[in-house]
Motif scaffolding. Structure first.
Motif, PDB file in Angstrom:
ATOM      1  N   ALA A 165      41.603 -20.449 -13.627  1.00  0.00           N
ATOM      2  CA  ALA A 165      42.384 -21.548 -14.211  1.00  0.00           C
ATOM      3  C   ALA A 165      43.884 -21.304 -14.105  1.00  0.00           C
ATOM      4  O   ALA A 165      44.682 -22.138 -14.544  1.00  0.00           O
ATOM      5  CB  ALA A 165      41.986 -21.746 -15.672  1.00  0.00           C
ATOM      6  N   ALA A 166      44.274 -20.163 -13.544  1.00  0.00           N
ATOM      7  CA  ALA A 166      45.690 -19.800 -13.327  1.00  0.00           C
ATOM      8  C   ALA A 166      46.472 -19.728 -14.628  1.00  0.00           C
ATOM      9  O   ALA A 166      47.617 -20.175 -14.712  1.00  0.00           O
ATOM     10  CB  ALA A 166      46.348 -20.789 -12.362  1.00  0.00           C
ATOM     11  N   PRO A 189      44.741 -11.311  -9.994  1.00  0.00           N
ATOM     12  CA  PRO A 189      43.490 -11.270  -9.226  1.00  0.00           C
ATOM     13  C   PRO A 189      43.014  -9.833  -9.020  1.00  0.00           C
ATOM     14  O   PRO A 189      43.826  -8.925  -8.814  1.00  0.00           O
ATOM     15  CB  PRO A 189      43.883 -11.920  -7.899  1.00  0.00           C
ATOM     16  N   VAL A 190      41.703  -9.642  -9.080  1.00  0.00           N
ATOM     17  CA  VAL A 190      41.085  -8.341  -8.790  1.00  0.00           C
ATOM     18  C   VAL A 190      40.040  -8.585  -7.705  1.00  0.00           C
ATOM     19  O   VAL A 190      39.101  -9.357  -7.909  1.00  0.00           O
ATOM     20  CB  VAL A 190      40.425  -7.724 -10.039  1.00  0.00           C
ATOM     21  N   ILE A 191      40.201  -7.929  -6.576  1.00  0.00           N
ATOM     22  CA  ILE A 191      39.360  -8.248  -5.424  1.00  0.00           C
ATOM     23  C   ILE A 191      37.907  -7.824  -5.641  1.00  0.00           C
ATOM     24  O   ILE A 191      37.630  -6.784  -6.252  1.00  0.00           O
ATOM     25  CB  ILE A 191      39.943  -7.610  -4.146  1.00  0.00           C
ATOM     26  N   ASN A 192      36.993  -8.657  -5.157  1.00  0.00           N
ATOM     27  CA  ASN A 192      35.554  -8.422  -5.267  1.00  0.00           C
ATOM     28  C   ASN A 192      35.092  -7.692  -4.000  1.00  0.00           C
ATOM     29  O   ASN A 192      35.068  -8.270  -2.914  1.00  0.00           O
ATOM     30  CB  ASN A 192      34.845  -9.784  -5.414  1.00  0.00           C
ATOM     31  N   GLN A 204      46.705 -22.934  -9.312  1.00  0.00           N
ATOM     32  CA  GLN A 204      47.805 -21.987  -9.108  1.00  0.00           C
ATOM     33  C   GLN A 204      48.998 -22.617  -8.385  1.00  0.00           C
ATOM     34  O   GLN A 204      50.109 -22.100  -8.453  1.00  0.00           O
ATOM     35  CB  GLN A 204      47.305 -20.790  -8.270  1.00  0.00           C
ATOM     36  N   GLY A 205      48.747 -23.717  -7.679  1.00  0.00           N
ATOM     37  CA  GLY A 205      49.796 -24.276  -6.837  1.00  0.00           C
ATOM     38  C   GLY A 205      49.859 -23.568  -5.490  1.00  0.00           C
ATOM     39  O   GLY A 205      50.730 -23.847  -4.667  1.00  0.00           O
TER      40      GLY A 205
END
Length: 490
Positions: free
Chosen positions: A57-58, A64-67, A103-104
């Motif tokens: 939802a920003a 961010p945490v990478i998967n 986030q835009g």
């Protein structure tokens, strides 16, 4: 590499033939329980905005945490596409503003994608094989979804898809017809499903394609392309290309010029329509995402993933032709889905592989298609079908009775051996009984019997009548031999 124009793929215009040039951008949702940069669920069909984390939802301050699962899936896909895996890649911000992009910007990859050049070999119905170059595969977030039919005055936004991991597989402009394009997307979908990196469900939006189309006179430089966005059906991809190529040819022949733009395909009218002018890379103001470090992989990590890959469609197809002696057509049909190939191999084990393929491709798949079912929803197991083939080989039942047994198993279930015994379907091999039936048919048709002596092919009619008289239980080989003997046409 540019292809030499194939006359069979040219489209005739008023001023002569044109060649259509097609490039594909396939967007495949990564099979993962969590999104690319958050732990929110990727499950399809949830209530609007029920699978949304603060990152999706920003919300301010969310990072961010990478998967890692998504990274592994992208690498496995790259290996399946025979592509170069880039040990160093970067996530970028692609800036644009839209209501369903909270986030835009979209976190994507631009100059340094995780997967580089590869190739896909496409088999056409004509037997022709076309090699399509892969330009790149990059990871990116999906956007949310705007809903315009919920209220007469307002649009709503569902962010369940926001942040879901997508692999964008970009082909080179190597496709030259709608048939090639459809076959290419089908092949990519098959590879993804074999790998388990995308479920390929186009009706749920898990796989969709942007189609770039341009036309030119054979041998001329590439023309101006138009991009048809988000086509979610292989059939629609073909229709969109056919319409768009004709539209561009008409404009050029009327003295106009093609405007580079983004278009949409209307499946109801079968037409494309203008959506907006085509953006260029500079319009998105790409720059490396400051919240994410460059992605650095080791060769050992990639090698471990490569060792765990399943047998892929091309290798399986080649093995089916070499080891089982199947035709290229049957091999193509059987390997189209991993589950279908597995089913066939269970049936073919220690049996006549060509006979097994014939039953699976014609009887089984024909029935599945007729009833709108797939191999996972098949009421006849591989063991049951194999048992039917065993009964044919032993001479217990004829081929005709085998189809009746197949119908019973399909509709009612049960073991073929028990069904044959309980219903008295055992093949008649008693020569005396068969001879009696042959004599009766010949005696009832003396005129045809005389004609058969001059025209031996009529023996087939007598065989059919005897099989009918015995309810299909007589041994066809025995009937055929006796009919010829009795008619004197050996």
């Amino acid at each position: 590499m540019d292809q030499k124009a194939d006359k069979s793929n040219l489209i005739e215009g008023a001023t002569g033939p044109f060649e259509v040039v097609i490039g594909m951008e396939v967007h495949a949702q990564v099979t993962s329980n969590a999104k690319l940069f958050s732990g929110a669920s990727t499950e399809f069909g949830g209530e609007p905005n029920s699978h949304v984390s603060l990152v999706d939802a920003a919300m301010p301050g969310m990072l961010p945490v990478i998967n890692e699962r998504c990274i592994a899936q992208a690498i496995r896909t790259g290996l399946g596409l025979k592509a170069k895996i880039n040990l160093n890649s970067i996530f970028d911000r692609k800036n644009y503003f839209y209501p369903d992009l909270p986030q835009g910007y979209q976190i994507s990859q631009y100059k340094s994608p995780i997967v580089g050049e590869g190739e896909v070999v496409v088999d056409l119905l004509s037997g022709e094989r076309v090699t399509v170059g892969i330009e790149r595969l990059h990871l990116e977030q999906d956007a949310g979804k705007s809903l315009h039919d919920q209220h007469p005055l307002h649009s709503y936004v569902d962010l369940n898809r926001s942040g879901v991991a997508l692999m964008e597989i970009v082909s080179k402009p190597d496709l030259r017809s709608s048939e090639q394009a459809r076959a290419y997307v089908s092949k990519v979908r098959t590879i993804l499903r074999y790998l388990g990196t995308c479920d390929g469900n186009m009706d749920e939006g898990s796989l969709r394609a942007d189609v770039n189309v341009s036309v030119r006179k054979p041998g001329a430089p590439l023309g101006t392309r138009c991009e048809i966005k988000n086509v979610n059906s292989i059939r629609f991809i073909g229709q969109a290309i056919e319409y768009e190529a004709r539209r561009q040819i008409e404009i050029i022949e009327d003295g106009g010029s093609i405007v580079q733009e983004t278009r949409l395909f209307d499946s109801k009218t079968g037409e494309t329509r203008s959506m907006r002018s085509k953006e260029e890379a500079h319009d998105y103001r790409y720059f490396p995402d400051p919240d994410l470090l460059p992605l650095e992989l080791t060769q050992a990590y990639v090698a471990a993933l490569a060792e765990d890959l399943p047998e892929l469609p091309d290798a399986k197809r080649a093995r089916f032709i070499a080891d089982y002696g199947l035709s290229p057509y049957d091999a193509d049909v059987l390997v189209a889905e991993r589950e279908s190939a597995d089913y066939f191999e269970k049936v073919a084990q220690a049996r006549d592989a060509k006979q097994a393929a014939n039953w699976v491709v014609n009887e089984l798949f024909g029935r599945l298609n007729k009833e709108g079912r797939n191999i996972l929803d098949c009421p006849v197991s591989a063991d049951q079908l194999g048992s039917i083939l065993d009964l044919i080989k032993k001479g217990t039942i004829s081929g005709k009775i085998a189809k009746d047994v197949f119908d019973i198993v399909w509709s009612e279930g049960g073991e073929p051996v028990m069904i044959v015994e309980a219903r008295g379907l055992t093949q008649v091999t008693d020569m005396g009984e068969i001879e009696q039936a042959v004599d009766q048919v010949i005696a009832a048709n003396p005129d045809k019997a005389e004609q058969a002596k001059a025209k031996p092919t009529l023996a087939g009619w007598f065989v059919g009548q005897v099989m009918k008289a015995t309810g299909g239980k007589a041994s066809p080989q025995a009937v055929n031999e006796l009919v010829k003997k009795k008619l004197g046409i050996e």
